[in-house]
Design a protein around this motif. Structure first.
Motif, mmCIF file in Angstrom:
data_model
loop_
_atom_site.group_PDB
_atom_site.id
_atom_site.type_symbol
_atom_site.label_atom_id
_atom_site.label_comp_id
_atom_site.label_asym_id
_atom_site.label_seq_id
_atom_site.Cartn_x
_atom_site.Cartn_y
_atom_site.Cartn_z
ATOM 1 N N GLN A 83 75.717 52.469 46.930
ATOM 2 C CA GLN A 83 74.066 52.411 46.645
ATOM 3 C C GLN A 83 74.158 53.858 46.229
ATOM 4 O O GLN A 83 73.335 53.018 45.164
ATOM 5 C CB GLN A 83 73.179 52.122 47.511
ATOM 6 N N ALA A 84 74.507 54.304 47.014
ATOM 7 C CA ALA A 84 73.250 56.237 45.978
ATOM 8 C C ALA A 84 74.687 56.490 45.169
ATOM 9 O O ALA A 84 74.076 56.340 44.294
ATOM 10 C CB ALA A 84 73.375 57.399 47.530
ATOM 11 N N ASP A 85 75.597 56.155 44.848
ATOM 12 C CA ASP A 85 76.388 56.235 43.986
ATOM 13 C C ASP A 85 75.462 55.224 42.575
ATOM 14 O O ASP A 85 76.400 55.473 41.466
ATOM 15 C CB ASP A 85 78.320 55.598 44.537
ATOM 16 N N LEU A 86 75.185 53.812 43.292
ATOM 17 C CA LEU A 86 74.951 52.911 41.691
ATOM 18 C C LEU A 86 73.768 53.300 40.817
ATOM 19 O O LEU A 86 74.089 53.810 39.694
ATOM 20 C CB LEU A 86 74.969 51.833 42.526
ATOM 21 N N GLU A 87 72.934 53.641 42.078
ATOM 22 C CA GLU A 87 72.187 54.137 42.142
ATOM 23 C C GLU A 87 72.078 56.020 40.241
ATOM 24 O O GLU A 87 71.209 55.973 39.799
ATOM 25 C CB GLU A 87 70.347 54.706 43.079
ATOM 26 N N ASP A 88 73.015 56.487 41.838
ATOM 27 C CA ASP A 88 73.387 57.692 40.427
ATOM 28 C C ASP A 88 74.073 57.641 39.214
ATOM 29 O O ASP A 88 73.309 57.896 37.960
ATOM 30 C CB ASP A 88 73.947 59.056 40.908
ATOM 31 N N VAL A 89 74.978 56.953 39.296
ATOM 32 C CA VAL A 89 75.651 57.252 37.753
ATOM 33 C C VAL A 89 74.385 55.697 36.908
ATOM 34 O O VAL A 89 74.898 55.934 35.816
ATOM 35 C CB VAL A 89 76.852 56.353 38.002
ATOM 36 N N ARG A 91 71.123 55.729 36.689
ATOM 37 C CA ARG A 91 70.121 56.269 36.275
ATOM 38 C C ARG A 91 70.702 57.467 35.312
ATOM 39 O O ARG A 91 69.747 57.683 34.111
ATOM 40 C CB ARG A 91 69.075 56.848 37.115
ATOM 41 N N LEU A 92 71.650 57.852 35.748
ATOM 42 C CA LEU A 92 72.413 59.145 34.843
ATOM 43 C C LEU A 92 72.312 58.666 33.086
ATOM 44 O O LEU A 92 72.264 58.901 32.050
ATOM 45 C CB LEU A 92 73.075 59.957 35.319
ATOM 46 N N ARG A 93 73.795 57.331 33.289
ATOM 47 C CA ARG A 93 73.205 56.685 32.060
ATOM 48 C C ARG A 93 72.588 56.270 31.297
ATOM 49 O O ARG A 93 72.403 56.050 30.180
ATOM 50 C CB ARG A 93 74.048 55.679 32.210
ATOM 51 N N ILE A 162 78.804 61.686 23.681
ATOM 52 C CA ILE A 162 79.515 60.670 23.594
ATOM 53 C C ILE A 162 80.974 60.457 25.050
ATOM 54 O O ILE A 162 81.074 59.345 25.434
ATOM 55 C CB ILE A 162 80.191 60.640 22.107
ATOM 56 N N GLU A 163 81.712 61.549 24.727
ATOM 57 C CA GLU A 163 82.541 61.494 25.575
ATOM 58 C C GLU A 163 81.820 61.368 27.403
ATOM 59 O O GLU A 163 82.631 60.930 27.989
ATOM 60 C CB GLU A 163 83.241 62.553 25.648
ATOM 61 N N PHE A 164 80.730 62.264 27.604
ATOM 62 C CA PHE A 164 80.150 61.961 28.910
ATOM 63 C C PHE A 164 79.511 60.383 29.104
ATOM 64 O O PHE A 164 79.792 59.731 30.220
ATOM 65 C CB PHE A 164 79.393 62.662 29.044
ATOM 66 N N GLN A 165 79.006 60.017 27.501
ATOM 67 C CA GLN A 165 78.597 58.509 27.754
ATOM 68 C C GLN A 165 79.503 57.260 28.371
ATOM 69 O O GLN A 165 79.473 56.243 29.467
ATOM 70 C CB GLN A 165 77.676 58.487 26.513
ATOM 71 N N SER A 166 81.259 57.449 27.542
ATOM 72 C CA SER A 166 81.296 56.804 28.129
ATOM 73 C C SER A 166 82.437 56.848 29.849
ATOM 74 O O SER A 166 82.774 55.768 29.590
ATOM 75 C CB SER A 166 82.913 57.194 26.803
ATOM 76 N N ARG A 167 82.627 58.368 29.560
ATOM 77 C CA ARG A 167 82.871 57.942 31.126
ATOM 78 C C ARG A 167 82.030 58.043 32.315
ATOM 79 O O ARG A 167 82.718 57.185 33.224
ATOM 80 C CB ARG A 167 82.986 60.098 31.885
ATOM 81 N N LEU A 168 80.773 57.574 32.003
ATOM 82 C CA LEU A 168 79.860 57.518 32.469
ATOM 83 C C LEU A 168 79.722 55.596 32.677
ATOM 84 O O LEU A 168 80.045 54.617 33.717
ATOM 85 C CB LEU A 168 78.555 57.202 32.694
ATOM 86 N N PHE A 169 79.974 54.982 31.749
ATOM 87 C CA PHE A 169 80.607 53.195 31.626
ATOM 88 C C PHE A 169 81.756 53.307 32.681
ATOM 89 O O PHE A 169 81.254 51.903 32.900
ATOM 90 C CB PHE A 169 80.832 53.335 29.728
ATOM 91 N N PHE A 170 82.699 53.674 32.349
ATOM 92 C CA PHE A 170 83.566 53.639 33.117
ATOM 93 C C PHE A 170 82.699 53.419 34.414
ATOM 94 O O PHE A 170 83.811 53.037 35.272
ATOM 95 C CB PHE A 170 85.201 54.062 32.776
#
Length: 226
Positions: A83-89, A91-93, A162-170
């Motif tokens: 759940q912590a991973d979910l919230e982190d990724v 919110r950062l997205r 753009i690269e970071f956004q793509s990484r967070l999406f995956f």
């Protein structure tokens, strides 16, 4: 001796690595390879075929995407999905995409607006269709989502963002698939949120656009935006 992996010849090494990475990425996303499980090269070769070198390259690629973790002592394992991973990724997205969207709104012209409208239409359609056959259409649905969010930041003039956004999406894909499998997505609700977002973009209203984007990213996971 000519070796074929998934129909590719051994002289097409880069394609083989990409293809292996996509298969492993898909199985991680669907939970076939569960969070925190070790990824042993020999076990993976028996499952998918391919050389040890190709798998090391593929897993290194996935480690760069954040869905696999690499250790010099323990090898590779699937990244955790708490759940912590979910919230982190998520919110950062929301923060990164919001910033990228603001910058895109400054530079994007009529062509960008047309791309955004077309991407919205495609993802709205994917939302409706996926509920009829989740197993068969989940990846197509996720690709439509990826394209919509990629278009939002595509005119930000920052390759790193753009690269970071793509990484967070995956990295967040596993969580989206979990919501999808639970049939917890609401196509009409998502369509309404995207309409509000696109309308704000076309009106060049930064605040409304970023607020709508935040809701679109967070709300499906039970974390409404502020």
């Amino acid at each position: 001796m000519e070796i074929r992996v998934f129909g590719f010849k051994n002289d097409d090494a880069a394609t083989v690595v990409q293809f292996i990475a996509e298969h492993v990425r898909r199985d991680i996303s669907f939970g076939v390879l569960p969070p925190d499980s070790r990824l042993k090269i020999e076990d993976l070769r028996q499952r998918y075929g391919g050389s040890a070198h190709s798998f090391r390259e593929a897993l290194t690629l996935l480690a760069n995407e954040g869905i696999v973790e690499a250790s010099s002592q323990r090898g590779f394992r699937v990244a955790s999905a708490s759940q912590a991973d979910l919230e982190d990724v998520t919110r950062l997205r929301a923060e990164i995409e919001g910033l990228g969207l603001k910058w895109s709104m400054k530079h994007g012209a009529v062509r960008w607006e047309g791309e955004l409208i077309a991407a919205r239409h495609a993802v709205d359609r994917a939302d409706r269709m996926v509920m009829d056959d989740i197993d068969a259409l989940a990846l197509e649905w996720d690709e439509a989502n990826r394209e919509f969010h990629a278009v939002l930041v595509s005119r930000c003039n920052s390759p790193r963002l753009i690269e970071f956004q793509s990484r967070l999406f995956f990295e967040s894909r596993r969580f989206r698939f979990a919501v999808l499998k639970e049939r917890a997505i609401e196509p009409e609700r998502l369509k309404d949120m995207r309409n509000r977002l696109v309308d704000a973009v076309l009106a060049r209203n930064d605040q409304q656009a970023t607020e709508a984007l935040e809701r679109l990213i967070l709300e499906p996971f039970g974390a409404p935006g502020n």
